[in-house]
Design a protein around this motif. Structure first.
Motif, PDB file in Angstrom:
ATOM      1  N   GLU A   1      -2.677   8.132  15.337  1.00 19.68           N
ATOM      2  CA  GLU A   1      -2.920   9.230  14.402  1.00 19.68           C
ATOM      3  C   GLU A   1      -2.809   8.749  12.953  1.00 19.68           C
ATOM      4  N   TYR A   2      -1.821   7.882  12.693  1.00 22.76           N
ATOM      5  CA  TYR A   2      -1.577   7.433  11.321  1.00 22.76           C
ATOM      6  C   TYR A   2      -2.022   5.976  11.097  1.00 22.76           C
ATOM      7  N   ASN A   3      -2.725   5.412  12.104  1.00 20.50           N
ATOM      8  CA  ASN A   3      -3.208   4.022  12.021  1.00 20.50           C
ATOM      9  C   ASN A   3      -2.081   3.076  11.629  1.00 20.50           C
ATOM     10  N   ASN A   4      -0.982   3.165  12.357  1.00 19.60           N
ATOM     11  CA  ASN A   4       0.204   2.354  12.062  1.00 19.60           C
ATOM     12  C   ASN A   4       0.583   1.522  13.295  1.00 19.60           C
TER      13      ASN A   4
ATOM     14  N   ILE B   1       6.740   7.315  10.289  1.00 18.67           N
ATOM     15  CA  ILE B   1       5.402   6.751  10.069  1.00 18.67           C
ATOM     16  C   ILE B   1       4.792   7.301   8.788  1.00 18.67           C
ATOM     17  N   GLN B   2       4.968   8.606   8.549  1.00 15.45           N
ATOM     18  CA  GLN B   2       4.444   9.186   7.305  1.00 15.45           C
ATOM     19  C   GLN B   2       5.052   8.494   6.089  1.00 15.45           C
TER      20      GLN B   2
ATOM     21  N   LYS C   1       3.557   5.121   5.575  1.00 12.04           N
ATOM     22  CA  LYS C   1       2.161   5.139   5.139  1.00 12.04           C
ATOM     23  C   LYS C   1       1.970   5.786   3.765  1.00 12.04           C
ATOM     24  N   ASN C   2       2.550   6.991   3.618  1.00 13.63           N
ATOM     25  CA  ASN C   2       2.272   7.690   2.350  1.00 13.63           C
ATOM     26  C   ASN C   2       3.331   8.715   1.972  1.00 13.63           C
TER      27      ASN C   2
ATOM     28  N   VAL D   1       7.564  11.335  13.508  1.00  8.75           N
ATOM     29  CA  VAL D   1       6.464  11.619  12.575  1.00  8.75           C
ATOM     30  C   VAL D   1       6.821  11.175  11.163  1.00  8.75           C
TER      31      VAL D   1
END
Length: 307
Positions: free
Chosen positions: A273-276, A146-147, A150-151, A143
């Protein structure tokens, strides 16, 4: 030996996966509900009973934990080297690493283990432990990677997600009941047994429905590199660690087979979920699962002969 493994272990698994795929094509099964049944109903029962009936010593528990930590660390190192060589973006690096680290030790690995070892309590306990470790990696590193891409990731959010899962609690309770030799009343043991008995068919049906959701593509080099590393280098790393740690018998066999699982559906769920990189993630799951017909057959044969 290979023909026997194909007929007794691999073919039954892929028949059930195929049934799940066909049923999803015809009926458009509710994947969300199927995933919840597996995750909150069947898997905790399997993990609890595996730990409760376990024949694993404290020494073996420590060896398996050490094996898994080293295994994940080495695969992460391989992923980092390949990502740097391929000049992946931050998001692609996260998706690529997840495709190597997050394998399908649950709704694929548990049925493989049960069929390959004919329900041996020791083997099932080891696979349940690996699956729990895998959940920890998924909901912490998986998690957060990817987080961050992304951000910006949050350790607190990742740990909160892990603590919401039932599997770790089922594992701890199973170990506590096992150590204290606490008998289970019939009205508890019977339902748990019925729930666990449904694991092979429901888990593989769910997997078939999940992987058919994504169209097959054969034009991505990065997917083939991921699948090669997951299905071939993963077992090589596993075998090397087993030799270094001096493990033998069923524990060694179970760990070698566990090191050759295909990429887990969780990598796709996180990617969506994270569009990755969802296309990359879905292709690695689909292609690695299909090619695992060959590699898992070879791994089971090697495990039975060499370990």
């Amino acid at each position: 030996m290979i023909i026997e493994i194909l007929l007794d272990v691999v073919l039954p698994i892929f028949v059930l996966i195929g049934i799940g795929a066909v049923m999803h094509r015809i009926f458009r099964l509710d994947l969300y509900t199927l995933a919840k049944i597996n995750f909150y109903y069947i898997t905790p029962a399997v993990v609890f009973l595996s730990m409760y009936q376990s024949e694993m010593s404290a020494e073996l528990l420590g060896s398996v934990t050490l094996f898994y930590v080293l295994y994940i660390a080495l695969l992460y190192g391989v992923s980092s080297l390949v990502s740097r060589r391929m000049k992946f973006s931050q998001g692609m690096k996260a998706a690529f690493t997840n495709s190597l680290l997050l394998d399908n030790s649950g709704n694929y690995g548990l049925p493989v283990n049960q069929l390959a070892f004919k329900g041996d309590p020791m083997a099932m306990s080891l696979q349940a432990l690996i699956m729990t470790f895998q959940s920890l990696v998924t909901f912490t590193y998986g998690v957060m990677s990817i987080q961050k891409a992304k951000n910006g990731g949050s350790l607190k959010a990742a740990l909160t997600g892990f603590l919401k899962m039932p599997v770790p609690y089922a594992l701890v309770l199973g170990l506590v009941f096992h150590v204290l030799k606490m008998p289970l009343p019939n009205f508890v043991s019977k339902p748990l047994g019925y729930m666990a008995d449904s694991m092979v068919s429901i888990a593989l049906l769910t997997l078939g429905a999940q992987i058919i959701k994504y169209p097959l593509r054969l034009d991505r080099l990065d997917v083939y590199i991921s699948v090669l590393l997951r299905l071939l280098i993963g077992p090589v790393v596993g075998f090397t660690l087993i030799m270094v740690l001096g493990m033998r018998g069923i524990p060694a066999q179970a760990l070698l087979i566990a090191s050759g699982m295909p990429t887990g559906v969780n990598s796709t769920i996180l990617a969506e979920e994270y569009n990755n990189e969802p296309d990359f993630a879905s292709q690695t799951v689909l292609i690695s699962t299909l090619l695992n017909i060959v590699t898992i057959t070879a791994l089971i044969s090697i495990a039975k002969h060499l370990l």
